[in-house]
Design a protein around this motif. Structure first.
Motif, PDB file in Angstrom:
ATOM      1  N   SER A  18      14.022  33.117 -44.621  1.00  0.00           N
ATOM      2  CA  SER A  18      15.242  32.633 -43.983  1.00  0.00           C
ATOM      3  C   SER A  18      16.184  32.100 -45.053  1.00  0.00           C
ATOM      4  N   ASP A  19      17.408  31.850 -44.649  1.00  0.00           N
ATOM      5  CA  ASP A  19      18.401  31.288 -45.574  1.00  0.00           C
ATOM      6  C   ASP A  19      17.969  29.931 -46.116  1.00  0.00           C
ATOM      7  N   ALA A  20      17.125  29.223 -45.396  1.00  0.00           N
ATOM      8  CA  ALA A  20      16.651  27.909 -45.847  1.00  0.00           C
ATOM      9  C   ALA A  20      15.829  28.021 -47.132  1.00  0.00           C
ATOM     10  N   LEU A  21      15.306  29.212 -47.427  1.00  0.00           N
ATOM     11  CA  LEU A  21      14.491  29.408 -48.630  1.00  0.00           C
ATOM     12  C   LEU A  21      15.297  29.955 -49.811  1.00  0.00           C
ATOM     13  N   VAL A  22      16.561  30.296 -49.594  1.00  0.00           N
ATOM     14  CA  VAL A  22      17.403  30.866 -50.646  1.00  0.00           C
ATOM     15  C   VAL A  22      17.812  29.774 -51.628  1.00  0.00           C
ATOM     16  N   LEU A  23      17.604  30.042 -52.926  1.00  0.00           N
ATOM     17  CA  LEU A  23      17.912  29.068 -53.975  1.00  0.00           C
ATOM     18  C   LEU A  23      19.090  29.496 -54.855  1.00  0.00           C
ATOM     19  N   ASP A  24      19.745  30.593 -54.507  1.00  0.00           N
ATOM     20  CA  ASP A  24      20.882  31.113 -55.266  1.00  0.00           C
ATOM     21  C   ASP A  24      20.529  31.418 -56.709  1.00  0.00           C
ATOM     22  N   MET A  25      19.318  31.878 -56.916  1.00  0.00           N
ATOM     23  CA  MET A  25      18.866  32.388 -58.205  1.00  0.00           C
ATOM     24  C   MET A  25      18.137  33.699 -57.865  1.00  0.00           C
ATOM     25  N   PRO A  26      18.846  34.826 -58.002  1.00  0.00           N
ATOM     26  CA  PRO A  26      18.329  36.095 -57.482  1.00  0.00           C
ATOM     27  C   PRO A  26      16.900  36.446 -57.885  1.00  0.00           C
ATOM     28  N   VAL A  27      16.541  36.282 -59.141  1.00  0.00           N
ATOM     29  CA  VAL A  27      15.189  36.662 -59.543  1.00  0.00           C
ATOM     30  C   VAL A  27      14.152  35.781 -58.849  1.00  0.00           C
ATOM     31  N   MET A  28      14.453  34.509 -58.673  1.00  0.00           N
ATOM     32  CA  MET A  28      13.539  33.600 -57.979  1.00  0.00           C
ATOM     33  C   MET A  28      13.518  33.913 -56.486  1.00  0.00           C
ATOM     34  N   ASP A  29      14.685  34.144 -55.903  1.00  0.00           N
ATOM     35  CA  ASP A  29      14.757  34.458 -54.478  1.00  0.00           C
ATOM     36  C   ASP A  29      14.020  35.754 -54.146  1.00  0.00           C
ATOM     37  N   GLU A  30      14.172  36.767 -54.982  1.00  0.00           N
ATOM     38  CA  GLU A  30      13.472  38.037 -54.742  1.00  0.00           C
ATOM     39  C   GLU A  30      11.961  37.844 -54.791  1.00  0.00           C
ATOM     40  N   THR A  31      11.486  37.095 -55.758  1.00  0.00           N
ATOM     41  CA  THR A  31      10.052  36.831 -55.880  1.00  0.00           C
ATOM     42  C   THR A  31       9.556  36.032 -54.685  1.00  0.00           C
ATOM     43  N   HIS A  32      10.325  35.063 -54.258  1.00  0.00           N
ATOM     44  CA  HIS A  32       9.935  34.256 -53.101  1.00  0.00           C
ATOM     45  C   HIS A  32       9.910  35.098 -51.826  1.00  0.00           C
ATOM     46  N   PRO A 121       7.413  26.537 -47.956  1.00  0.00           N
ATOM     47  CA  PRO A 121       8.807  26.079 -47.800  1.00  0.00           C
ATOM     48  C   PRO A 121       9.061  24.726 -48.460  1.00  0.00           C
ATOM     49  N   GLN A 122       8.109  23.824 -48.359  1.00  0.00           N
ATOM     50  CA  GLN A 122       8.281  22.511 -48.991  1.00  0.00           C
ATOM     51  C   GLN A 122       8.354  22.642 -50.508  1.00  0.00           C
ATOM     52  N   HIS A 123       7.484  23.481 -51.071  1.00  0.00           N
ATOM     53  CA  HIS A 123       7.479  23.698 -52.517  1.00  0.00           C
ATOM     54  C   HIS A 123       8.802  24.329 -52.964  1.00  0.00           C
ATOM     55  N   ALA A 124       9.218  25.367 -52.251  1.00  0.00           N
ATOM     56  CA  ALA A 124      10.447  26.074 -52.631  1.00  0.00           C
ATOM     57  C   ALA A 124      11.672  25.176 -52.513  1.00  0.00           C
ATOM     58  N   GLN A 125      11.741  24.391 -51.441  1.00  0.00           N
ATOM     59  CA  GLN A 125      12.927  23.576 -51.192  1.00  0.00           C
ATOM     60  C   GLN A 125      12.962  22.296 -52.021  1.00  0.00           C
ATOM     61  N   SER A 126      11.863  21.963 -52.663  1.00  0.00           N
ATOM     62  CA  SER A 126      11.870  20.777 -53.522  1.00  0.00           C
ATOM     63  C   SER A 126      11.701  21.189 -54.986  1.00  0.00           C
ATOM     64  N   MET A 127      10.501  21.523 -55.382  1.00  0.00           N
ATOM     65  CA  MET A 127      10.237  21.813 -56.799  1.00  0.00           C
ATOM     66  C   MET A 127      11.005  23.031 -57.305  1.00  0.00           C
ATOM     67  N   ASP A 128      10.981  24.127 -56.546  1.00  0.00           N
ATOM     68  CA  ASP A 128      11.678  25.331 -57.015  1.00  0.00           C
ATOM     69  C   ASP A 128      13.195  25.159 -56.972  1.00  0.00           C
ATOM     70  N   ALA A 129      13.693  24.457 -55.967  1.00  0.00           N
ATOM     71  CA  ALA A 129      15.141  24.198 -55.908  1.00  0.00           C
ATOM     72  C   ALA A 129      15.571  23.349 -57.102  1.00  0.00           C
ATOM     73  N   SER A 130      14.759  22.365 -57.463  1.00  0.00           N
ATOM     74  CA  SER A 130      15.067  21.537 -58.640  1.00  0.00           C
ATOM     75  C   SER A 130      15.020  22.364 -59.911  1.00  0.00           C
ATOM     76  N   LEU A 131      14.035  23.246 -60.003  1.00  0.00           N
ATOM     77  CA  LEU A 131      13.936  24.111 -61.180  1.00  0.00           C
ATOM     78  C   LEU A 131      15.155  25.025 -61.270  1.00  0.00           C
ATOM     79  N   ARG A 136      20.104  26.602 -63.974  1.00  0.00           N
ATOM     80  CA  ARG A 136      21.547  26.884 -63.919  1.00  0.00           C
ATOM     81  C   ARG A 136      22.330  25.917 -64.788  1.00  0.00           C
ATOM     82  N   SER A 137      21.922  24.636 -64.800  1.00  0.00           N
ATOM     83  CA  SER A 137      22.677  23.641 -65.573  1.00  0.00           C
ATOM     84  C   SER A 137      22.636  23.934 -67.069  1.00  0.00           C
TER      85      SER A 137
END
Length: 172
Positions: A18-32, A121-131, A136-137
């Motif tokens: 779902s869109d809730a799992l999208v992190l706006d990093m294509p390579v990570m999103d595709e793998t997820h 989902p918890q891992h992706a939305q916290s740790m992976d989103a932070s990564l 990006r920064s």
């Protein structure tokens, strides 16, 4: 329910992308997204396909975590940071489930698949989103390993997950 019953009609449906799992990093999103799809294949697998699909998920997860761990290493995370440690533990548990499945305990694998669907989902939305934000920064390109703004990396190694709630030295 018996151990031989696939989980297609249970009150615990497979995790869906779902869109809730999208992190706006294509390579990570595709793998997820691939992870979510492979996990669904495990959840819905009949007994004769359960262990081969579980093994495929483990191989994918190993590659997935190895890449994220490399990105963390490339961008200032300490080797024993909590994000990489969580990866290691999840893979260890998945492999234990594989061994138990091969000894006939298919219900253990099915339970692990359900638990992964809750954990991910918890891992992706916290740790992976932070990564993803951290990468990006610094202008880090996961595909090439190049960094456009290395000066934006913290001076001290990151020991937490990379998010502000997890580490005093985080950049996210």
């Amino acid at each position: 329910m018996t151990a031989s019953t696939p989980l297609t009609d249970t009150p615990h449906p497979a995790l869906q992308w779902s869109d809730a799992l999208v992190l706006d990093m294509p390579v990570m999103d595709e793998t997820h997204q691939e992870f979510v799809e492979l996990l669904a294949e495990v959840v819905h697998a009949p007994d004769d396909l359960l262990l081969p699909r579980w093994s495929t998920l483990i191989a994918h997860t190993q590659d997935h975590f190895d890449r994220e761990d490399q990105w963390m290493q490339d961008t200032g995370f300490a080797a024993g940071n909590c994000h990489a440690t969580q990866h290691k533990i999840i893979l260890q548990v998945m492999r234990e489930g594989e061994a138990r499945g091969h000894s006939g305990e298919l219900a253990v694998v099915r339970q692990m698949a359900r638990e992964l669907g809750l954990w991910f989902p918890q891992h992706a939305q916290s740790m992976d989103a932070s990564l993803a934000l951290h990468l990006r920064s610094a202008g880090y390109d996961p595909a090439t390993g190049t960094m456009a703004q290395p000066e934006r990396l913290p001076q001290a190694q990151i020991h937490g997950c990379g998010g502000v709630t997890c580490s005093d030295t985080a950049t996210a």
